[in-house]
Design a protein around this motif. Structure first.
Motif, short mmCIF file in Angstrom:
data_model
loop_
_atom_site.label_atom_id
_atom_site.label_comp_id
_atom_site.label_asym_id
_atom_site.label_seq_id
_atom_site.Cartn_x
_atom_site.Cartn_y
_atom_site.Cartn_z
N MET A 69 0.67 3.48 13.39
CA MET A 69 0.01 2.84 12.24
C MET A 69 -0.95 1.77 12.74
O MET A 69 -0.55 0.79 13.36
N ALA A 70 -2.23 1.97 12.47
CA ALA A 70 -3.22 0.98 12.92
C ALA A 70 -3.38 -0.10 11.87
O ALA A 70 -3.41 0.19 10.68
N ALA A 71 -3.48 -1.34 12.32
CA ALA A 71 -3.58 -2.46 11.38
C ALA A 71 -4.87 -2.42 10.57
O ALA A 71 -4.96 -3.02 9.51
N ASP A 72 -5.87 -1.67 11.06
CA ASP A 72 -7.13 -1.64 10.31
C ASP A 72 -7.17 -0.50 9.29
O ASP A 72 -8.16 -0.30 8.62
N GLU A 73 -6.07 0.26 9.20
CA GLU A 73 -6.04 1.30 8.16
C GLU A 73 -5.87 0.63 6.81
O GLU A 73 -5.23 -0.41 6.70
N PRO A 74 -6.44 1.25 5.74
CA PRO A 74 -6.39 0.59 4.43
C PRO A 74 -4.97 0.42 3.90
O PRO A 74 -4.17 1.36 3.93
N LEU A 75 -4.70 -0.78 3.38
CA LEU A 75 -3.41 -1.10 2.78
C LEU A 75 -3.59 -1.06 1.26
O LEU A 75 -4.35 -1.86 0.70
N VAL A 76 -2.94 -0.09 0.62
CA VAL A 76 -3.19 0.14 -0.80
C VAL A 76 -1.89 0.23 -1.59
O VAL A 76 -0.91 0.82 -1.13
N LEU A 77 -1.91 -0.38 -2.79
CA LEU A 77 -0.79 -0.29 -3.71
C LEU A 77 -1.18 0.71 -4.80
O LEU A 77 -2.30 0.66 -5.32
N GLY A 78 -0.27 1.63 -5.12
CA GLY A 78 -0.56 2.66 -6.13
C GLY A 78 0.42 2.60 -7.28
O GLY A 78 1.61 2.36 -7.08
N ILE A 79 -0.11 2.79 -8.49
CA ILE A 79 0.71 2.72 -9.71
C ILE A 79 0.64 4.06 -10.44
O ILE A 79 -0.44 4.59 -10.67
N GLU A 80 1.81 4.59 -10.81
CA GLU A 80 1.88 5.89 -11.49
C GLU A 80 2.73 5.74 -12.76
O GLU A 80 3.89 5.34 -12.69
N THR A 81 2.13 6.07 -13.93
CA THR A 81 2.88 6.03 -15.19
C THR A 81 2.49 7.19 -16.10
O THR A 81 2.47 7.04 -17.31
N SER A 82 2.18 8.37 -15.52
CA SER A 82 1.64 9.43 -16.37
C SER A 82 2.70 10.13 -17.21
O SER A 82 2.37 10.78 -18.20
N CYS A 83 3.97 10.00 -16.83
CA CYS A 83 5.02 10.68 -17.60
C CYS A 83 6.20 9.73 -17.78
O CYS A 83 6.06 8.70 -18.41
N ASP A 84 7.36 10.05 -17.22
CA ASP A 84 8.53 9.21 -17.48
C ASP A 84 8.99 8.39 -16.27
O ASP A 84 10.03 7.75 -16.33
N GLU A 85 8.23 8.40 -15.18
CA GLU A 85 8.60 7.58 -14.02
C GLU A 85 7.59 6.44 -13.89
O GLU A 85 6.39 6.69 -13.84
N THR A 86 8.11 5.21 -13.79
CA THR A 86 7.24 4.08 -13.45
C THR A 86 7.29 3.96 -11.94
O THR A 86 8.31 3.57 -11.38
N GLY A 87 6.20 4.34 -11.26
CA GLY A 87 6.21 4.35 -9.81
C GLY A 87 5.20 3.37 -9.23
O GLY A 87 4.07 3.28 -9.70
N VAL A 88 5.64 2.62 -8.22
CA VAL A 88 4.72 1.76 -7.48
C VAL A 88 4.97 2.00 -5.99
O VAL A 88 6.09 1.82 -5.51
N VAL A 111 1.09 2.01 0.75
CA VAL A 111 0.88 2.74 2.00
C VAL A 111 -0.16 2.00 2.84
O VAL A 111 -1.00 1.26 2.32
N ARG A 112 -0.05 2.22 4.16
CA ARG A 112 -1.14 1.80 5.04
C ARG A 112 -1.66 3.08 5.69
O ARG A 112 -0.96 3.72 6.47
N GLY A 113 -2.88 3.48 5.30
CA GLY A 113 -3.43 4.73 5.79
C GLY A 113 -2.56 5.89 5.35
O GLY A 113 -2.45 6.17 4.16
N THR A 114 -1.91 6.55 6.31
CA THR A 114 -1.03 7.67 5.95
C THR A 114 0.44 7.31 6.20
O THR A 114 1.29 8.18 6.29
N THR A 115 0.71 6.00 6.27
CA THR A 115 2.09 5.56 6.50
C THR A 115 2.67 4.96 5.22
O THR A 115 2.08 4.06 4.62
N LEU A 116 3.84 5.46 4.84
CA LEU A 116 4.51 4.97 3.64
C LEU A 116 5.24 3.66 3.95
O LEU A 116 6.05 3.60 4.87
N LEU A 117 4.95 2.61 3.17
CA LEU A 117 5.64 1.33 3.36
C LEU A 117 6.66 1.05 2.26
O LEU A 117 7.66 0.39 2.49
#
Ligand SMILES: [Zn+2]
Lengths: 371, 212
Positions: free
Chosen positions: A1-20, A23-29
């Motif tokens: 995991m490279a420190a310069d990869e984008p660090l992003v928070l994602g929010i999902e509420t399209s159905c019945d799961e409230t998901g947050v 990730v950093r790049g392709t790494t799940l945090l």
């Protein structure tokens, strides 16, 4: 995991799961999920207003839990991603409103992204960067589609989809006929393991030589299974639940995997990605593995927890948007319950992405928010 | 901010007066209008959100979908900036804005031929819990009283003495909150006042997203 990869928070509420998810790049945090599925169970399906109310309650606590799990500060984020559609209008709106508020408060760019593209992109967290193009089979309670994605951030092409029920809906309906409760997928999967998949020859929808090669239909199968069960009951015979579950499930996954492998061969794609809630089905995974191996196709299926709706998949696509310099959404971003799969994200009005042609006329659905 | 009625309204208050306010009436676009309105109000004041020391939100009663936009926005702001969020009954903002100092009623549109309503002793004092009813069912209880809010305009046969304002103003809501904060008064939790149970129906094909 490279420190310069984008660090992003994602929010999902399209159905019945409230998901947050974070990730950093392709790494799940972090992958925090609050589900209202138990509340819906007694209604035999997702009740939109109940889902929306649950999203409002769970939203901020789930964001805070994800940040804690990831061990990062919100100040360090490079962007906030959110499912802008498709999905339930009122449910989507809670997540979109929260994401806009969060991005605005922190001074971070906002990325409204497509739920289906997110289901595909999540596999980057499991198996590394997606091959280009990626062939994806998305199967859940809301969708059953075959998609070809040359670029998950900008170019997703629908090859085929269900013409009636989604695969997951068929599982729910058969579970209801068998009095197995809601949701139907996990319980049918479990019972089917003890049943004979060849016990009953249920129909394979749209499998004729003249039928559309990549479209699906599960409505006829559902009716055939229900009739078969009712005939047994009418005759006073016991219904062999395990054999029915196994034979029904086999009919579904046979068609899904056959058409997906055929699409890979026709398009010359040597990878197949399977996502969505039904991708957690053990028989679908096994049969897909078997058929892909035989056809020389590499199968990529994320672990079950990443196949169902979650925030990590949204964060994964958001991170890819940041990495590829895709334009951010603006503060007017609206929830779009029928966002086409051909729109992987919703760039702001001041930016126009000329990388691809929009071959559809897309009207944002103006559902009445005051009801 | 308040999104419990057709008004999408945001204001900035410095403890003494309203510094900036935006009020747009559009029942269909709460989700799109709220954040740009917040941005406009803060820009007008030359401030950023982190200058704010507290957030006040109208908790309704109001039709669900729009109401949630304001509540989730307020809660998310509060979490991001680390300030408290105070809930106020939406009807209290309308009552305060009316300036009426005798008994009166506030009534807003609850759709389905009903109103959200409450009785007030004066602009600062509500004497009944907010409720949702058909105008005909409450006509006797409110007979002879002035009625503030959009409900009065919709049902003039039951509420003949309609008074201003028709729409919610976040400026009034914030001014009321500033008074209450200064007096050390209590606030409501920032939770939605729905007053109705959800329609517990599973729609057919609840999530059809077939790309065509
Ligand atoms: Zn999904």
């Amino acid at each position: 995991m490279a420190a310069d990869e984008p660090l992003v928070l994602g929010i999902e509420t399209s159905c019945d799961e409230t998901g947050v998810g974070i990730v950093r790049g392709t790494t799940l945090l972090a992958d925090a999920v609050a589900s209202s599925v138990d509340t819906h169970a007694r209604f035999g399906g997702v009740v939109p207003e109940i889902a929306s109310r649950a999203h409002l309650e769970a939203m901020v606590p789930t964001i805070e839990r994800a940040l804690k799990d990831a061990g990062i500060s919100a100040r360090d984020l490079d962007g906030i991603a959110v499912t802008a559609g498709p999905g339930l209008a009122g449910a989507l709106l809670v997540g979109v409103s929260a994401a806009k508020a969060y991005a605005y408060a922190l001074g971070k760019p906002l990325y409204g992204v497509n739920h289906l593209a997110s289901h595909i992109c999540v596999d980057q967290l499991e198996h590394g960067p997606l091959p280009e193009p990626t062939m994806a089979l998305l199967v859940s309670g809301g969708h059953s589609s075959l998609l070809l994605a040359p670029d998950i951030t900008a170019d997703v092409r629908p090859l085929g989809a269900t013409i009636d029920d989604a695969a997951g809906e068929a599982f729910d309906k058969i579970a209801r006929v068998l009095d197995l409760g809601f949701p139907g997928g996990p319980v049918i999967d479990r019972l089917a393991r003890e049943g004979d998949p060849n016990a009953i020859a249920f129909p394979r929808g749209l499998s004729g030589s003249k039928d559309p090669a990549y479209d699906f239909s599960f409505s006829g199968l559902k009716t055939a299974v229900a009739r078969w069960i009712e005939a047994r009951r009418a005759a006073g015979e016991e219904v062999p639940v395990r054999d029915v579950a196994a034979s029904f499930q086999e009919a579904v996954v046979d068609v899904l995997t056959r058409k997906a492998v055929r699409a890979c061969k026709d398009e010359g794609v040597d990878h197949l990605m399977i996502g969505g809630g039904v991708a957690a089905n053990s028989r679908l995974r096994a049969l897909a593995q078997e058929r892909c191996e035989r056809a020389g196709i590499r199968l990529r299926v994320p672990r079950p927890g990443l196949c169902t709706d979650n925030g990590a998949m949204v964060a994964a696509l958001g991170a890819e948007m940041v990495a590829r310099n895709r334009p951010a959404s603006d503060l007017e971003l609206s929830a779009d319950s029928s966002l086409p799969v051909t729109d992987p994200h919703v760039p702001g009005a001041h930016h126009h992405d000329h990388d691809h042609d929009h071959d559809h006329v897309h009207e944002i659905s103006k559902e009445n928010l005051y009801s | 901010m308040d999104t419990a009625t057709p008004a999408v309204t945001v204001a900035l208050h410095d403890g003494e007066s309203v510094v900036a306010e935006s009020t747009q009436v559009d029942a269909r676009r709460h989700g799109e209008l709220l954040l740009p309105a917040v941005d406009r109000v803060l820009k007008e004041a030359g401030l950023k959100l982190d200058a704010v020391t507290g957030i006040v939100v109208g908790v309704g009663p109001g039709p669900y979908t729009g109401l949630r936009v304001g509540l989730v926005t307020a809660a998310t702001f509060a979490s991001a900036v680390g300030v408290p969020v105070h809930g106020l009954c939406t009807l209290d903002g309308l009552a305060y804005a009316s300036g009426i100092e005798e008994p009166f009623v506030v009534a807003t549109d609850a759709r389905r031929k009903e109103v959200y309503w409450a009785r007030y002793e004066n602009r600062r004092t509500r004497v009944t819990d907010a409720a949702v009813d058909r105008p005909a069912e409450i006509a006797e209880q409110v007979a002879g009283l002035p009625v503030v809010g959009a409900g009065a305009r919709l049902y003039p046969e039951f509420f003949p003495d309609a008074r201003d304002p028709e729409h919610q103003s976040a400026g009034a809501l914030a001014a009321l909150a500033a008074e209450r904060l200064a007096a050390g008064a209590d606030f409501l939790d920032p939770l939605p006042m729905y007053l109705r149970r959800p329609d517990a129906q599973v729609p057919k094909n609840y999530k059809v997203v077939t790309p065509k």
